[in-house]
Write a protein that holds these residues in place. Structure first.
Motif, PDB file in Angstrom:
ATOM      1  N   PHE A 206       0.831  -1.206   0.000  1.00 52.40           N
ATOM      2  CA  PHE A 206       0.000   0.000   0.000  1.00 52.40           C
ATOM      3  C   PHE A 206       0.867   1.258   0.000  1.00 52.40           C
ATOM      4  CE2 PHE A 206      -1.720   3.556   2.362  1.00 52.40           C
ATOM      5  CZ  PHE A 206      -2.819   3.865   1.588  1.00 52.40           C
ATOM      6  N   ARG A 207       1.883   1.266   0.835  1.00 56.10           N
ATOM      7  CA  ARG A 207       2.742   2.458   0.923  1.00 56.10           C
ATOM      8  C   ARG A 207       3.337   2.796  -0.441  1.00 56.10           C
ATOM      9  NH1 ARG A 207       8.187   4.005   2.414  1.00 56.10           N
ATOM     10  NH2 ARG A 207       8.110   5.938   3.639  1.00 56.10           N
ATOM     11  N   ALA A 208       3.850   1.795  -1.131  1.00 54.77           N
ATOM     12  CA  ALA A 208       4.453   2.036  -2.446  1.00 54.77           C
ATOM     13  C   ALA A 208       3.410   2.520  -3.446  1.00 54.77           C
ATOM     14  CB  ALA A 208       5.128   0.763  -2.947  1.00 54.77           C
ATOM     15  N   ASP A 209       2.239   1.869  -3.453  1.00 52.14           N
ATOM     16  CA  ASP A 209       1.195   2.234  -4.408  1.00 52.14           C
ATOM     17  C   ASP A 209       0.627   3.619  -4.108  1.00 52.14           C
ATOM     18  OD1 ASP A 209       1.521  -0.189  -5.671  1.00 52.14           O
ATOM     19  OD2 ASP A 209      -0.215  -1.147  -4.715  1.00 52.14           O
ATOM     20  N   ALA A 210       0.399   3.910  -2.829  1.00 56.17           N
ATOM     21  CA  ALA A 210      -0.188   5.196  -2.458  1.00 56.17           C
ATOM     22  C   ALA A 210       0.770   6.341  -2.763  1.00 56.17           C
ATOM     23  CB  ALA A 210      -0.577   5.195  -0.986  1.00 56.17           C
ATOM     24  N   ARG A 211       2.040   6.159  -2.452  1.00 57.88           N
ATOM     25  CA  ARG A 211       3.013   7.230  -2.729  1.00 57.88           C
ATOM     26  C   ARG A 211       3.120   7.493  -4.230  1.00 57.88           C
ATOM     27  NH1 ARG A 211       6.811   8.512   1.681  1.00 57.88           N
ATOM     28  NH2 ARG A 211       8.306   9.167   0.107  1.00 57.88           N
ATOM     29  N   ALA A 212       3.085   6.434  -5.035  1.00 55.22           N
ATOM     30  CA  ALA A 212       3.135   6.613  -6.484  1.00 55.22           C
ATOM     31  C   ALA A 212       1.903   7.381  -6.968  1.00 55.22           C
ATOM     32  CB  ALA A 212       3.222   5.255  -7.179  1.00 55.22           C
ATOM     33  N   ALA A 213       0.733   7.023  -6.427  1.00 55.87           N
ATOM     34  CA  ALA A 213      -0.495   7.718  -6.808  1.00 55.87           C
ATOM     35  C   ALA A 213      -0.463   9.177  -6.355  1.00 55.87           C
ATOM     36  CB  ALA A 213      -1.700   7.007  -6.206  1.00 55.87           C
ATOM     37  N   MET A 214       0.036   9.419  -5.156  1.00 53.77           N
ATOM     38  CA  MET A 214       0.106  10.788  -4.638  1.00 53.77           C
ATOM     39  C   MET A 214       1.051  11.647  -5.470  1.00 53.77           C
ATOM     40  SD  MET A 214       0.090   9.932  -0.551  1.00 53.77           S
ATOM     41  CE  MET A 214       0.078  11.645   0.005  1.00 53.77           C
ATOM     42  N   GLN A 215       2.171  11.069  -5.870  1.00 51.16           N
ATOM     43  CA  GLN A 215       3.117  11.816  -6.700  1.00 51.16           C
ATOM     44  C   GLN A 215       2.496  12.183  -8.045  1.00 51.16           C
ATOM     45  OE1 GLN A 215       6.385   9.076  -6.692  1.00 51.16           O
ATOM     46  NE2 GLN A 215       7.177   9.761  -4.713  1.00 51.16           N
ATOM     47  N   GLU A 216       1.750  11.240  -8.620  1.00 50.51           N
ATOM     48  CA  GLU A 216       1.099  11.496  -9.907  1.00 50.51           C
ATOM     49  C   GLU A 216       0.033  12.572  -9.764  1.00 50.51           C
ATOM     50  OE1 GLU A 216      -1.876   8.956 -12.715  1.00 50.51           O
ATOM     51  OE2 GLU A 216      -0.022   7.944 -12.121  1.00 50.51           O
ATOM     52  N   ILE A 217      -0.764  12.495  -8.718  1.00 48.20           N
ATOM     53  CA  ILE A 217      -1.813  13.497  -8.489  1.00 48.20           C
ATOM     54  C   ILE A 217      -1.205  14.877  -8.262  1.00 48.20           C
ATOM     55  CG2 ILE A 217      -3.610  14.211  -6.852  1.00 48.20           C
ATOM     56  CD1 ILE A 217      -4.138  11.149  -6.438  1.00 48.20           C
ATOM     57  N   THR A 218      -0.162  14.918  -7.441  1.00 48.91           N
ATOM     58  CA  THR A 218       0.493  16.191  -7.151  1.00 48.91           C
ATOM     59  C   THR A 218       1.091  16.799  -8.410  1.00 48.91           C
ATOM     60  OG1 THR A 218       1.002  15.408  -4.911  1.00 48.91           O
ATOM     61  CG2 THR A 218       2.223  17.318  -5.709  1.00 48.91           C
ATOM     62  N   ALA A 219       1.688  15.963  -9.264  1.00 48.73           N
ATOM     63  CA  ALA A 219       2.294  16.444 -10.508  1.00 48.73           C
ATOM     64  C   ALA A 219       1.250  17.059 -11.436  1.00 48.73           C
ATOM     65  CB  ALA A 219       3.020  15.304 -11.218  1.00 48.73           C
ATOM     66  N   GLN A 220      -0.004  16.645 -11.280  1.00 46.06           N
ATOM     67  CA  GLN A 220      -1.090  17.194 -12.090  1.00 46.06           C
ATOM     68  C   GLN A 220      -1.690  18.453 -11.480  1.00 46.06           C
ATOM     69  OE1 GLN A 220      -3.695  13.804 -12.296  1.00 46.06           O
ATOM     70  NE2 GLN A 220      -2.443  12.724 -13.822  1.00 46.06           N
ATOM     71  N   GLY A 221      -1.081  18.932 -10.392  1.00 48.71           N
ATOM     72  CA  GLY A 221      -1.550  20.152  -9.753  1.00 48.71           C
ATOM     73  C   GLY A 221      -2.771  19.967  -8.891  1.00 48.71           C
ATOM     74  N   ARG A 222      -3.045  18.707  -8.520  1.00 50.89           N
ATOM     75  CA  ARG A 222      -4.198  18.427  -7.684  1.00 50.89           C
ATOM     76  C   ARG A 222      -3.730  17.912  -6.322  1.00 50.89           C
ATOM     77  NH1 ARG A 222      -9.002  18.533 -10.144  1.00 50.89           N
ATOM     78  NH2 ARG A 222      -9.945  16.876  -8.898  1.00 50.89           N
ATOM     79  N   VAL A 223      -4.688  17.638  -5.445  1.00 47.19           N
ATOM     80  CA  VAL A 223      -4.374  17.273  -4.060  1.00 47.19           C
ATOM     81  C   VAL A 223      -4.873  15.858  -3.776  1.00 47.19           C
ATOM     82  CG1 VAL A 223      -4.751  17.845  -1.626  1.00 47.19           C
ATOM     83  CG2 VAL A 223      -4.529  19.677  -3.325  1.00 47.19           C
ATOM     84  N   PRO A 224      -4.016  14.971  -3.264  1.00 49.75           N
ATOM     85  CA  PRO A 224      -4.483  13.633  -2.890  1.00 49.75           C
ATOM     86  C   PRO A 224      -5.376  13.699  -1.652  1.00 49.75           C
ATOM     87  CG  PRO A 224      -2.064  13.734  -3.091  1.00 49.75           C
ATOM     88  CD  PRO A 224      -2.569  15.134  -3.042  1.00 49.75           C
ATOM     89  N   LEU A 225      -6.522  13.048  -1.720  1.00 51.23           N
ATOM     90  CA  LEU A 225      -7.412  12.929  -0.566  1.00 51.23           C
ATOM     91  C   LEU A 225      -7.547  11.443  -0.256  1.00 51.23           C
ATOM     92  CD1 LEU A 225      -9.337  14.060   1.553  1.00 51.23           C
ATOM     93  CD2 LEU A 225     -11.154  14.044  -0.170  1.00 51.23           C
ATOM     94  N   LEU A 226      -6.939  11.011   0.823  1.00 48.72           N
ATOM     95  CA  LEU A 226      -6.931   9.602   1.195  1.00 48.72           C
ATOM     96  C   LEU A 226      -8.108   9.318   2.105  1.00 48.72           C
ATOM     97  CD1 LEU A 226      -3.592  10.590   1.237  1.00 48.72           C
ATOM     98  CD2 LEU A 226      -3.554   8.111   0.970  1.00 48.72           C
ATOM     99  N   VAL A 227      -8.892   8.305   1.754  1.00 46.67           N
ATOM    100  CA  VAL A 227     -10.150   8.027   2.445  1.00 46.67           C
ATOM    101  C   VAL A 227     -10.189   6.555   2.840  1.00 46.67           C
ATOM    102  CG1 VAL A 227     -12.656   8.055   2.285  1.00 46.67           C
ATOM    103  CG2 VAL A 227     -11.322   9.787   1.075  1.00 46.67           C
ATOM    104  N   GLY A 228     -10.324   6.283   4.139  1.00 50.68           N
ATOM    105  CA  GLY A 228     -10.429   4.893   4.566  1.00 50.68           C
ATOM    106  C   GLY A 228     -10.268   4.732   6.060  1.00 50.68           C
TER     107      GLY A 228
END
Length: 304
Positions: free
Chosen positions: A69-91
């Motif tokens: 999860f840590r690896a997948d979430a960080r990769a997703a967060m980096q991609e979202i951030t690079a698009q100028g958006r904000v990661p919102l983690l829900v769970g």
């Protein structure tokens, strides 16, 4: 963040209507494909309107860990951030949140001989008795691990035996690596559990009406799944599996499923109360969305 059935998904979706956020699921059961009803997975219409990352990314036969999860979430967060958006983690999977922000401590590798010894003791005493032993040695770990969660009870006792230190103490240490994002923690934390317990029971009955047992029958029919897999140990699925093995009647299965879900919520609430830097919100409080929006607006408006 919040316990099961507290309204996290609905709040996350509502916030995504107002702010430039992309949703990431933080749930150890939602990662599995074909496990939809018993996990209360958002339906296809919801996911089409509010896409969530890290849902349906694993087959139930493939274990998924906090490190994954840590690896997948960080990769997703980096991609979202690079698009100028904000990661919102829900769970509600606290271990995943902790692994993401603080890293994973260097725990000892498995010791086959010690595991065999612990399994033999459990065969005689039962896993609830082993859990009581864990509660004496590491109350913090025992509070978040279910009494019948054989794998996690065994691992916690194994780590203590190998290191002489509580598992919870070692997990707090983390990796020491700096987390590269600013964090706002919004926690749905009920002060009165009665409404939450009522929602849990209602949701479980809805799952049954929607075909939960048929879903589990289909998983069993595959032939490659068993109760020792993390996916099948998910709350509700283990109880359904045992019911289909004729270990309980319909009424007892329902009671066990609801009780196990309440116990999960209790452990989640215990963990959340330890998140001292979280903004706590009462799920039943009128104006919840408005208060959450205000907190997020202040956070996004602050300097980076």
């Amino acid at each position: 963040m919040g316990p099961t059935a507290s309204g996290k998904t609905a709040l996350g979706c509502a916030l995504s209507e107002r702010f430039p956020v992309d949703l990431i699921s933080v749930d150890s059961a939602l990662v599995y494909r074909g496990m939809d009803i018993g996990t209360a997975k958002p339906d296809q219409a919801t996911l089409a309107r509010y896409p969530h990352r890290l849902i349906d990314i694993r087959d139930p036969a493939e274990p998924y860990s906090a490190a994954d999860f840590r690896a997948d979430a960080r990769a997703a967060m980096q991609e979202i951030t690079a698009q100028g958006r904000v990661p919102l983690l829900v769970g509600g999977t606290g271990l995943y949140f902790r692994a993401l922000q603080h890293g994973l401590s260097q725990l000892p590798e498995a010791d086959p001989a010690l595991r065999e010894q612990l399994s033999a003791e459990a065969a005689t005493l039962g896993w609830p008795a082993m859990h009581l032993r864990l509660a004496q040695l590491d109350p913090t770990a025992a509070a978040r691990i279910g009494a019948n969660d054989a794998q996690r009870v065994q691992r916690a006792l194994e780590v203590i035996a190998l290191t002489g230190r509580p598992l919870s103490e070692q997990q707090r240490g983390g990796s020491g690596e700096r987390f590269p994002w600013r964090v706002l923690k919004l926690a749905l934390l009920p002060t009165d559990r009665a409404p939450l317990h009522e929602r849990i029971a209602q949701r479980f009955d809805t799952m049954l009406a929607d075909g939960f047992l048929d879903e589990v029958r289909a998983l069993r029919a595959r032939g490659d799944l068993h109760v020792d897999l993390p996916a099948i140990r998910a709350v509700g699925y283990r109880q359904a599996w045992e019911h289909l093995d004729s270990q309980s009647d319909a009424a007892e299965f329902r009671d066990r499923g609801i009780f196990a879900t309440r116990q999960l919520a209790k452990r989640q609430i215990t963990w959340l109360r330890g998140e001292l830097d979280a903004r706590a919100f009462e799920p039943e409080r009128p104006g919840l969305l408005e208060h959450a929006e205000q907190a997020l607006q202040l956070f996004l408006g602050s300097p980076g």
